[in-house]
Design a protein around this motif. Structure first.
Motif, PDB file in Angstrom:
ATOM      1  N   ASN A 126       0.666  -1.040  -0.074  1.00 59.70           N
ATOM      2  CA  ASN A 126      -0.047  -0.088   0.058  1.00 59.70           C
ATOM      3  C   ASN A 126       0.781   1.285   0.202  1.00 59.70           C
ATOM      4  N   GLY A 130       0.547   2.059  -3.598  1.00 62.13           N
ATOM      5  CA  GLY A 130      -0.888   2.200  -3.550  1.00 62.13           C
ATOM      6  C   GLY A 130      -1.885   0.973  -3.701  1.00 62.13           C
ATOM      7  N   TYR A 131      -1.146  -0.360  -3.793  1.00 60.84           N
ATOM      8  CA  TYR A 131      -1.686  -1.474  -4.032  1.00 60.84           C
ATOM      9  C   TYR A 131      -2.062  -2.191  -2.754  1.00 60.84           C
ATOM     10  N   SER A 132      -3.233  -3.232  -2.891  1.00 64.09           N
ATOM     11  CA  SER A 132      -3.789  -4.114  -1.824  1.00 64.09           C
ATOM     12  C   SER A 132      -3.746  -5.328  -1.968  1.00 64.09           C
ATOM     13  N   ASP A 179      -5.380  -2.933  -7.480  1.00 61.55           N
ATOM     14  CA  ASP A 179      -4.960  -1.353  -7.442  1.00 61.55           C
ATOM     15  C   ASP A 179      -5.785  -0.745  -6.571  1.00 61.55           C
ATOM     16  N   LYS A 180      -5.582   0.626  -6.414  1.00 60.18           N
ATOM     17  CA  LYS A 180      -6.411   1.624  -5.619  1.00 60.18           C
ATOM     18  C   LYS A 180      -7.762   1.552  -5.869  1.00 60.18           C
TER      19      LYS A 180
END
Ligand SMILES: [Zn+2]
Length: 251
Positions: A126, A130-132, A179-180
């Motif tokens: 993250n 900005g990933y999860s 992604d976000k």
């Protein structure tokens, strides 16, 4: 006769005027009806599950952390949306390779050490990109492994229950990256795709290779190992645990 005509015309004008006035008067009423209907519908619409956080009968619920857990936290940790994970536990749906629902409900339990590392990985992805993490499967209880085997008794696709899978030890996780906006990164194949394209070394596009590399390098950095045939599958190597039969509560 002229007088009669005049009276008739006058009556006609009065009638038209009255009907116009009636129309004008009923307009706001119709609007009000629509507004009322919308309001009633909005309040009577079923709440989405993820908006229900507390028991409505209890106006002052205890904070979540002090609530009594319905599992043994010394041997299990649950990963939830609250930790930033996206959950799509496929075996709790028919959207899996068996086309049948295997789990009574979808939850993600891992052994505590593995769960802590996954929280670190989630935070790192993250912060850097900005990933999860999106989770497809975690701990798979013995009885559920048996269900899977009963449907697909083929060791090429399912680990026989007597042998035991790393999932049934609470150490394996199937996951991808989103992604976000919640869109899955292109990993070359879908989850549970059986074929060479799902293999770690398959010659995909540079974008796919990069996405897989982000996942693999981050997982390995924090103690998870991969297998050759499934890009989504990782097992925690830091501590061993036995196979388990405990099944989480669906309440
Ligand atoms: Zn797996």
């Amino acid at each position: 006769m002229r007088l009669l005509n005049f009276t008739f015309s006058l009556l006609l004008v009065i009638l038209i005027f009255a009907s116009c006035k009636k129309d004008k008067l009923t307009m706001p009423d119709t609007k009000a009806d629509t507004l009322l209907k919308d309001t009633v519908e909005a309040f009577s619409a079923p709440l989405k599950m993820d908006t229900i956080t507390d028991d409505p009968s209890d106006p002052n619920p205890e904070p979540k952390k002090t609530e009594k857990l319905n599992y043994d936290a010394s041997v299990w940790s649950e990963l939830t949306k609250a930790d930033g994970f996206a959950l799509d536990i496929r075996y709790a749906t028919t959207n899996n390779f068996t086309k049948k629902r295997i789990y009574d409900c979808g939850k993600c339990f891992m052994r505590p050490e593995a769960a802590e590392k996954l929280k670190t990985i989630q935070a790192e992805l993250n912060e850097k990109f900005g990933y999860s993490i999106k989770i497809f499967d975690c701990y798979r209880p013995g009885p559920y492994q048996q269900r899977l085997w009963d449907i697909v008794p083929n060791p090429d696709y399912v680990t026989p229950p007597h042998k035991g899978s790393m999932h049934s030890k609470g150490l394996a996780i199937d996951l991808t990256i989103v992604d976000k906006d919640g869109n899955e990164l292109d990993m070359g194949t879908s989850f549970d795709f059986f074929g060479p394209e799902a293999h770690q070394g398959y010659n995909h596009s540079d974008a796919v290779k990069r996405h897989r590399w982000i996942l693999k390098s981050t997982m390995e950095k924090h103690g998870f190992g991969s297998i050759r045939t499934e890009w989504w599958h990782y097992s925690y190597k830091g501590k061993s645990y036995p196979l388990d039969k405990w099944v989480w509560d669906c309440k």
